[in-house]
Design a protein around this motif. Structure first.
Motif, PDB file in Angstrom:
ATOM      1  N   ASN A  32       0.803  -1.221   0.000  1.00 20.28           N
ATOM      2  CA  ASN A  32       0.000   0.000   0.000  1.00 20.28           C
ATOM      3  C   ASN A  32       0.839   1.277   0.000  1.00 20.28           C
ATOM      4  O   ASN A  32       0.443   2.287   0.568  1.00 20.28           O
ATOM      5  N   CYS A 122      -7.880   3.384   9.089  1.00 21.38           N
ATOM      6  CA  CYS A 122      -7.949   2.485   7.928  1.00 21.38           C
ATOM      7  C   CYS A 122      -8.579   3.197   6.737  1.00 21.38           C
ATOM      8  O   CYS A 122      -8.098   3.077   5.599  1.00 21.38           O
ATOM      9  N   ASP A 123      -9.655   3.926   6.984  1.00 13.40           N
ATOM     10  CA  ASP A 123     -10.315   4.643   5.895  1.00 13.40           C
ATOM     11  C   ASP A 123      -9.446   5.760   5.331  1.00 13.40           C
ATOM     12  O   ASP A 123      -9.643   6.189   4.190  1.00 13.40           O
ATOM     13  N   GLY A 125      -6.280   5.303   4.888  1.00 14.31           N
ATOM     14  CA  GLY A 125      -5.154   4.631   4.246  1.00 14.31           C
ATOM     15  C   GLY A 125      -3.955   4.431   5.148  1.00 14.31           C
ATOM     16  O   GLY A 125      -2.825   4.316   4.656  1.00 14.31           O
ATOM     17  N   ASN A 151     -10.119  -1.773   3.234  1.00 12.57           N
ATOM     18  CA  ASN A 151      -9.038  -0.863   2.836  1.00 12.57           C
ATOM     19  C   ASN A 151      -7.700  -1.561   2.632  1.00 12.57           C
ATOM     20  O   ASN A 151      -6.713  -0.913   2.301  1.00 12.57           O
TER      21      ASN A 151
END
Length: 443
Positions: A32, A122-123, A125, A151
């Protein structure tokens, strides 16, 4: 974010040694988008938050870049300890979550903020290392599991025994039949806590943003023996000592018992047998969980939790431990670094496992490696949710004073509306209750 107009809206989330430098030096490009150097923000700078922040700071290729706390004194002390300038010290976690340079956050707030802060991270990132317990209630825990999956964020739960070599080896041997089939396991949290005394509702002290300390929970008055002083023993903000300290022992007991779902039955007795003070959670508990397996004879298992917060007479001479009972023997483990094996004849048997206490350093290292895509988390969000849920169910059964039937799939208590309402909580209008919507209502 703006405040929702629905006062009953629930959170919506749409679905100490240094780590050896060689363990992280050759880490690959992180999942990520995180680079080999991990940049971390700290949310919550109390005793445990500062402890964990220093672990991250002392980990090679990790920078603790920002800290956040709603208490001015705590954030200033943390900034001094972490050697951070005033431009890296904030009083609102959104300022950390908005930073694109931040790869991960440490959430070490009071219990009622653990899931909301982690879900927001988490939302945004960010990967999350969240202290135990992972949630204030079962519905929050499930929402965090879904947020991590949605996510594709790494979420590590602060049950550090999962990264302790002694525990890893012992649980592996249990699974391989060291004591035959493990049918029953009992763990305990025995220690002498102090009294909470009697407090008074007063105005919050200068330097504390009490509104944001309460956060998405419904507002109640500031109380002199609640904030920064065993808030974990209040229903509104904590999870009792079963969720505070007992969750460690519940976690490795569930792990060694070999169950990876919720129980179906919960029986509990207990209450305030010793303390005459303001605390709401029990100082004494006996909780039993039944796992039916496939329902056929021979597949059932029991997990038993024992708590006394007024005693120093420890089972096996240690305040924290578990006994596993198998068809061919018994194994005793404690996260304090003790292990003993007994055979069918109850005689001690030599076991070639190196004793070792709970390893906080290794747990942080495992999280960092997982963020970099080089390891699997030892205690991911689902692991944390399943273990913390035992604490929530045990507390609910103790609170209502009766046995519970629980559906592991729907995560609902069957035929008991009062108990089922305690699986979640109402939330107030607050920026941590984003975009309105209702997951499920209670209270």
């Amino acid at each position: 974010m703006t405040k929702t107009q629905d006062r009953r809206a629930f959170l919506k989330f749409t679905s100490a040694s240094v780590v050896a430098a060689t363990a992280l030096k050759n880490a690959a490009q992180a999942a990520n988008g995180a680079s080999e150097k991990l940049v971390v923000g700290v949310i919550g700078c109390g005793g445990r938050g500062l402890h964990d922040a220093l672990l991250f700071k002392n980990t090679p290729n990790v920078e603790v870049a920002y800290i956040c706390d709603v208490d001015q004194g705590r954030r200033n002390q943390a900034a001094k300890s972490l050697e951070l300038g005033s431009d890296r010290v904030v009083d609102d976690m959104r300022r950390i979550l908005d930073q694109k340079s931040i790869d991960a956050v440490l959430v070490a707030t009071p219990d009622h903020w653990h899931s909301p802060a982690s879900i927001l991270a988490c939302d945004a990132g960010k990967h999350v290392y969240v202290e135990k317990p992972i949630s204030h209630n079962i519905r929050e825990g499930r929402m965090l599991v879904e947020a991590a999956q949605r996510n594709r964020m790494q979420v590590q739960h602060g049950t550090q025994s999962r990264s302790t070599d002694m525990m890893i080896e012992a649980v592996k041997l249990l699974g391989e039949g060291l004591i035959g089939t493990v049918k029953v396991a009992k763990c305990w949290n025995i220690q002498r806590r102090g009294s909470l005394g009697r407090g008074q509702d007063t105005s919050p002290p200068a330097g504390l943003d009490y509104d944001n300390w309460v956060g998405p929970a419904t507002m109640i008055p500031y109380r002199s023996n609640r904030v920064h002083n065993r808030w974990t023993m209040w229903y509104h903000f904590g999870t009792g000592d079963m969720g505070n300290d007992g969750v460690h022992d519940v976690d490795y007991t569930r792990w060694g018992l070999g169950v990876d779902t919720h129980p179906s039955k919960v029986m509990a007795l207990g209450g305030k047998y010793h303390f005459d003070d303001d605390q709401e959670f029990p100082d004494t508990q006996q909780v039993t969980f039944e796992y039916p397996g496939d329902g056929k004879s021979g597949s059932q298992k029991l997990l038993i939790y024992e708590q006394r917060l007024w005693s120093t007479n420890y089972p096996n001479n240690v305040d924290s431990g578990a006994e596993f009972y198998g068809t061919k023997g018994q194994l005793f483990l404690s996260r304090r670094g003790k292990v003993q094996l007994r055979g069918d004849d109850n005689k001690a048997v030599e076991l070639k496992i190196q004793p070792g206490a709970q390893n906080d350093v290794a747990h942080v290292a495992n999280f960092c490696e997982a963020v970099r895509g080089r390891a699997r988390l030892n205690a991911d969000a689902l692991v944390g949710h399943l273990s913390a849920s035992l604490c929530h169910l045990g507390n609910i059964a103790t609170r209502v004073g009766r046995s519970l039937s629980f559906d592991p799939h729907s995560e609902k208590i069957i035929g008991d509306d009062e108990a089922n309402a305690l699986l979640g909580r109402p939330y107030r209008n607050h920026w941590a209750t984003p975009k309105g919507g209702t997951i499920a209502e209670s209270g």
